[in-house]
Design a protein around this motif. Structure first.
Motif, PDB file in Angstrom:
ATOM      1  N   ALA A  74      12.220  28.502  80.589  1.00  0.00           N
ATOM      2  CA  ALA A  74      11.860  28.080  79.258  1.00  0.00           C
ATOM      3  C   ALA A  74      10.985  27.096  79.287  1.00  0.00           C
ATOM      4  CB  ALA A  74      13.146  27.710  78.499  1.00  0.00           C
ATOM      5  N   ILE A  75      11.096  26.109  80.048  1.00  0.00           N
ATOM      6  CA  ILE A  75      10.093  24.863  80.214  1.00  0.00           C
ATOM      7  C   ILE A  75       8.533  25.367  80.797  1.00  0.00           C
ATOM      8  CG2 ILE A  75       9.449  22.886  81.385  1.00  0.00           C
ATOM      9  CD1 ILE A  75      12.691  22.304  81.409  1.00  0.00           C
ATOM     10  N   GLU A  76       8.635  26.373  81.873  1.00  0.00           N
ATOM     11  CA  GLU A  76       7.505  26.722  82.476  1.00  0.00           C
ATOM     12  C   GLU A  76       6.637  27.828  81.429  1.00  0.00           C
ATOM     13  OE1 GLU A  76       6.101  26.361  85.196  1.00  0.00           O
ATOM     14  OE2 GLU A  76       7.521  25.112  86.173  1.00  0.00           O
ATOM     15  N   ALA A  77       7.551  28.252  80.701  1.00  0.00           N
ATOM     16  CA  ALA A  77       6.916  29.376  79.693  1.00  0.00           C
ATOM     17  C   ALA A  77       6.229  28.757  78.517  1.00  0.00           C
ATOM     18  CB  ALA A  77       8.231  30.249  78.996  1.00  0.00           C
ATOM     19  N   GLY A  78       6.471  27.529  78.491  1.00  0.00           N
ATOM     20  CA  GLY A  78       5.832  26.592  77.290  1.00  0.00           C
ATOM     21  C   GLY A  78       6.414  26.395  76.170  1.00  0.00           C
ATOM     22  N   CYS A  79       7.849  26.657  75.923  1.00  0.00           N
ATOM     23  CA  CYS A  79       8.567  26.676  74.741  1.00  0.00           C
ATOM     24  C   CYS A  79       8.572  24.930  74.421  1.00  0.00           C
ATOM     25  CB  CYS A  79      10.009  26.803  75.109  1.00  0.00           C
ATOM     26  SG  CYS A  79      10.397  28.539  75.269  1.00  0.00           S
ATOM     27  N   ALA A  80       8.484  24.921  72.994  1.00  0.00           N
ATOM     28  CA  ALA A  80       8.394  23.562  72.562  1.00  0.00           C
ATOM     29  C   ALA A  80       9.508  22.633  72.810  1.00  0.00           C
ATOM     30  CB  ALA A  80       8.214  23.897  71.100  1.00  0.00           C
TER      31      ALA A  80
ATOM     32  N   ALA B 136      15.224  17.050  84.162  1.00  0.00           N
ATOM     33  CA  ALA B 136      14.879  16.004  83.696  1.00  0.00           C
ATOM     34  C   ALA B 136      13.170  15.961  84.344  1.00  0.00           C
ATOM     35  CB  ALA B 136      15.349  14.856  84.241  1.00  0.00           C
ATOM     36  N   LYS B 137      13.059  16.132  85.681  1.00  0.00           N
ATOM     37  CA  LYS B 137      11.953  16.345  86.195  1.00  0.00           C
ATOM     38  C   LYS B 137      10.893  17.206  85.543  1.00  0.00           C
ATOM     39  CE  LYS B 137       9.263  16.224  90.475  1.00  0.00           C
ATOM     40  NZ  LYS B 137       8.236  16.938  90.154  1.00  0.00           N
ATOM     41  N   ALA B 138      11.473  18.538  85.532  1.00  0.00           N
ATOM     42  CA  ALA B 138      10.496  19.522  84.790  1.00  0.00           C
ATOM     43  C   ALA B 138      10.238  19.290  83.576  1.00  0.00           C
ATOM     44  CB  ALA B 138      11.204  21.085  85.273  1.00  0.00           C
ATOM     45  N   ALA B 139      11.118  18.772  82.662  1.00  0.00           N
ATOM     46  CA  ALA B 139      10.916  18.489  81.248  1.00  0.00           C
ATOM     47  C   ALA B 139       9.642  17.341  81.197  1.00  0.00           C
ATOM     48  CB  ALA B 139      12.174  18.454  80.652  1.00  0.00           C
TER      49      ALA B 139
ATOM     50  N   THR C 134       8.563  18.478  77.739  1.00  0.00           N
ATOM     51  CA  THR C 134       9.267  19.404  76.944  1.00  0.00           C
ATOM     52  C   THR C 134      10.541  18.452  76.450  1.00  0.00           C
ATOM     53  OG1 THR C 134       8.567  21.205  78.217  1.00  0.00           O
ATOM     54  CG2 THR C 134      10.488  21.452  76.761  1.00  0.00           C
ATOM     55  N   PRO C 135      10.849  18.241  75.209  1.00  0.00           N
ATOM     56  CA  PRO C 135      12.116  17.739  74.912  1.00  0.00           C
ATOM     57  C   PRO C 135      13.366  18.537  75.094  1.00  0.00           C
ATOM     58  CG  PRO C 135      10.409  17.696  72.916  1.00  0.00           C
ATOM     59  CD  PRO C 135       9.913  18.630  73.961  1.00  0.00           C
ATOM     60  N   ILE C 136      14.446  17.858  75.112  1.00  0.00           N
ATOM     61  CA  ILE C 136      15.836  18.450  75.532  1.00  0.00           C
ATOM     62  C   ILE C 136      16.620  18.254  74.316  1.00  0.00           C
ATOM     63  CG2 ILE C 136      17.748  18.661  77.080  1.00  0.00           C
ATOM     64  CD1 ILE C 136      15.361  19.810  78.508  1.00  0.00           C
ATOM     65  N   ARG C 137      17.227  19.374  73.747  1.00  0.00           N
ATOM     66  CA  ARG C 137      18.299  19.023  72.886  1.00  0.00           C
ATOM     67  C   ARG C 137      19.658  19.380  73.634  1.00  0.00           C
ATOM     68  NH1 ARG C 137      19.831  23.300  68.273  1.00  0.00           N
ATOM     69  NH2 ARG C 137      22.078  22.960  68.259  1.00  0.00           N
ATOM     70  N   ILE C 138      20.359  18.216  73.463  1.00  0.00           N
ATOM     71  CA  ILE C 138      21.862  18.340  74.214  1.00  0.00           C
ATOM     72  C   ILE C 138      22.693  18.711  73.002  1.00  0.00           C
ATOM     73  CG2 ILE C 138      23.756  17.095  75.089  1.00  0.00           C
ATOM     74  CD1 ILE C 138      21.798  15.352  76.219  1.00  0.00           C
ATOM     75  N   GLY C 139      23.280  20.260  72.864  1.00  0.00           N
ATOM     76  CA  GLY C 139      23.806  20.590  71.858  1.00  0.00           C
ATOM     77  C   GLY C 139      25.256  20.750  72.355  1.00  0.00           C
ATOM     78  N   VAL C 140      26.056  20.150  71.740  1.00  0.00           N
ATOM     79  CA  VAL C 140      27.652  20.267  72.001  1.00  0.00           C
ATOM     80  C   VAL C 140      28.352  20.889  70.924  1.00  0.00           C
ATOM     81  CG1 VAL C 140      29.575  18.815  72.303  1.00  0.00           C
ATOM     82  CG2 VAL C 140      27.687  17.994  73.292  1.00  0.00           C
ATOM     83  N   ASN C 141      29.091  21.770  71.172  1.00  0.00           N
ATOM     84  CA  ASN C 141      29.560  22.647  70.225  1.00  0.00           C
ATOM     85  C   ASN C 141      31.288  22.635  70.607  1.00  0.00           C
ATOM     86  OD1 ASN C 141      27.468  23.764  69.087  1.00  0.00           O
ATOM     87  ND2 ASN C 141      28.043  25.936  69.469  1.00  0.00           N
ATOM     88  N   ALA C 142      32.075  22.599  69.265  1.00  0.00           N
ATOM     89  CA  ALA C 142      33.561  22.504  69.612  1.00  0.00           C
ATOM     90  C   ALA C 142      34.043  23.559  70.243  1.00  0.00           C
ATOM     91  CB  ALA C 142      34.063  22.553  68.236  1.00  0.00           C
ATOM     92  N   GLY C 143      33.408  24.870  70.095  1.00  0.00           N
ATOM     93  CA  GLY C 143      34.039  26.315  70.963  1.00  0.00           C
ATOM     94  C   GLY C 143      33.777  26.288  72.326  1.00  0.00           C
TER      95      GLY C 143
ATOM     96  N   ASP D 191      15.365   8.608  83.884  1.00  0.00           N
ATOM     97  CA  ASP D 191      14.283   7.914  83.014  1.00  0.00           C
ATOM     98  C   ASP D 191      13.805   9.046  82.008  1.00  0.00           C
ATOM     99  OD1 ASP D 191      12.585   5.741  82.171  1.00  0.00           O
ATOM    100  OD2 ASP D 191      11.073   6.411  83.573  1.00  0.00           O
ATOM    101  N   PHE D 192      14.668   9.924  81.464  1.00  0.00           N
ATOM    102  CA  PHE D 192      14.319  10.945  80.641  1.00  0.00           C
ATOM    103  C   PHE D 192      15.013  10.656  79.341  1.00  0.00           C
ATOM    104  CE2 PHE D 192      14.403  14.871  78.426  1.00  0.00           C
ATOM    105  CZ  PHE D 192      13.101  15.480  78.400  1.00  0.00           C
ATOM    106  N   ARG D 193      14.177  10.419  78.127  1.00  0.00           N
ATOM    107  CA  ARG D 193      14.978  10.083  76.831  1.00  0.00           C
ATOM    108  C   ARG D 193      14.248  10.666  75.801  1.00  0.00           C
ATOM    109  NH1 ARG D 193      15.089   5.637  80.018  1.00  0.00           N
ATOM    110  NH2 ARG D 193      17.065   4.365  80.122  1.00  0.00           N
ATOM    111  N   ASP D 194      13.556  11.990  76.114  1.00  0.00           N
ATOM    112  CA  ASP D 194      12.882  12.854  75.075  1.00  0.00           C
ATOM    113  C   ASP D 194      14.045  13.721  74.508  1.00  0.00           C
ATOM    114  OD1 ASP D 194      10.835  13.510  73.593  1.00  0.00           O
ATOM    115  OD2 ASP D 194       9.647  14.511  75.016  1.00  0.00           O
TER     116      ASP D 194
END
Length: 385
Positions: free
Chosen positions: A107-113, A133-136, A141-150, A183-186
């Motif tokens: 996804a990172i290589e594909a240019g996703c936002a 982290a290095k690739a992003a 490329t920002p990363i969303r950490i998406g935690v789900n209860a399920g 050192d990744f905080r995006d």
């Protein structure tokens, strides 16, 4: 005695609450956090590998007001389609990754936002953080950490016994800390639960413990009616405290419906410029017209109107004149006729059969004048804390 025109009072636009101070990230051209307007997201329901169908649905979402779209990526065929979709979409595309860390890199290589990762169900995710982290970082490329209860990490389920607010927050902050080590905080974070009470508390705790932008969601909220209520309650409780930078209303309904509900929630809280707003009474024994029918017909006739126009459709003489006078345009109905108000003044009285037609005509005139005067049409209201 000289009549005093009441009209619509000039009410200053005030934020419902000071926005929580957060760092800002860029999801494509859309700013998230750092005082930027709260954005509305949704997710496609098509197979991502079906590029044509996915782009068609993204176009429909874009037309409905969606600002960021997420697409699922469970297979290699889906990963292969990401580059084309990301390039042709009119709004930023986030790849949604579960189970297979290799698709994060694709996804990172594909240019996703941006890329959403679910640490709870990606095997050995923690071991991959350095590479991700290095690739992003290399691709911005920002990363969303998406935690789900399920799909909470088993270690945390064993520690807390169930998906408590504390468990959700600990999971999110632990993963964020691993990225910070490189050192990744995006980063953007979500801690979703199907119970609004648990979800609200999780976000309150998370907001107090970090400055990352937060994506709000009640996961598996349910069918349209139930899901709308749960999302409105949860989002209202958090946004009224200044917590939340993007939202997604998760409904068992077409994605465009999620967007409509999300936009309406933001408009109702004053976090987005209102567009068309219908003020109508619930009806009662005093009503002398079919208010339900009138309101539905006026709403249908004005569908798609973008200017901030408040229209009151009232059915009796108790609150009708007052509400109609306070709106940009309104009708107070009774005795087989309706008094039409424009900006607080009665402009004409028409038979009941002509009420809808007259309201639509007057609305079009007002909208045309608003556009000439350069009145904003549905753009997000910027709230600076």
């Amino acid at each position: 005695m000289t009549a005093i025109p009441l009209g619509v009072p000039e009410v200053p636009v005030r934020p419902i609450a000071e926005r929580r101070v957060s760092r800002q990230i860029m999801v494509g051209p859309v700013a998230v956090g750092g005082g930027a307007p709260v954005s509305v997201q949704s997710m496609t329901t098509t197979r991502t590998s079906d590029i044509g169908a996915t782009l068609q649905q993204i176009a429909e979402l874009t037309a409905s007001g969606c600002q960021i779209v997420r697409v699922a990526c469970p297979t290699q065929d889906d990963a292969d389609a990401l580059a084309t979709i990301a390039r042709k979409s009119q709004i930023p595309v986030i790849a949604d990754i579960h189970f297979q860390p290799k698709y994060v890199f694709a996804a990172i290589e594909a240019g996703c936002a941006a890329v959403r990762v679910n640490p709870g169900n990606i095997k050995q995710f923690d071991d991959k953080v350095k590479e991700i982290a290095k690739a992003a970082k290399d691709h911005g490329t920002p990363i969303r950490i998406g935690v789900n209860a399920g799909s909470l990490d088993r270690r945390l389920l064993q520690k807390y016994g169930r998906a408590t607010p504390e468990a959700l927050v600990e999971s999110a902050l632990w993963e964020a800390s691993l990225f910070e080590e490189h050192d990744f905080r995006d980063i953007k974070i979500s801690v979703k639960h199907n119970d609004p009470v648990v979800m609200i508390e999780a976000y309150r705790q998370l907001a107090a413990q970090c400055d990352y932008p937060l994506h709000l969601g009640v996961t598996e909220a349910g069918p349209a009616f139930q899901g709308t209520i749960k999302s409105a309650v949860a989002f209202g409780a958090l946004l009224s405290r200044g917590i939340g930078d993007t939202i997604r209303v998760s409904l068992s309904a077409p994605p465009a419906e999620e967007v409509k509900v999300g936009i309406q929630i933001l408009e109702s809280l004053g976090l987005r410029q209102r567009r068309l707003e219908i003020v109508s009474c619930p009806s009662c024994g005093r009503a002398q017209v079919d208010v339900y029918k009138l309101a539905d017909e006026v709403t249908a006739g004005l569908e798609g109107m973008e200017v901030p126009l408040r229209v009151a459709v009232m059915g009796c003489v108790v609150n009708g004149p007052g509400e109609a006078r306070e709106a940009d345009l309104g009708v107070a109905s009774g005795n087989g006729k309706g008094q039409i108000f424009v900006k607080g003044e009665v402009v004409k009285t028409v038979p009941e059969s002509k009420i809808v037609e007259t309201l639509i005509e007057e609305a079009m005139k007002i909208a045309e004048q608003m556009e000439k005067d350069g009145v904003a049409s549905g753009e997000p209201a910027v709230t600076v804390s």
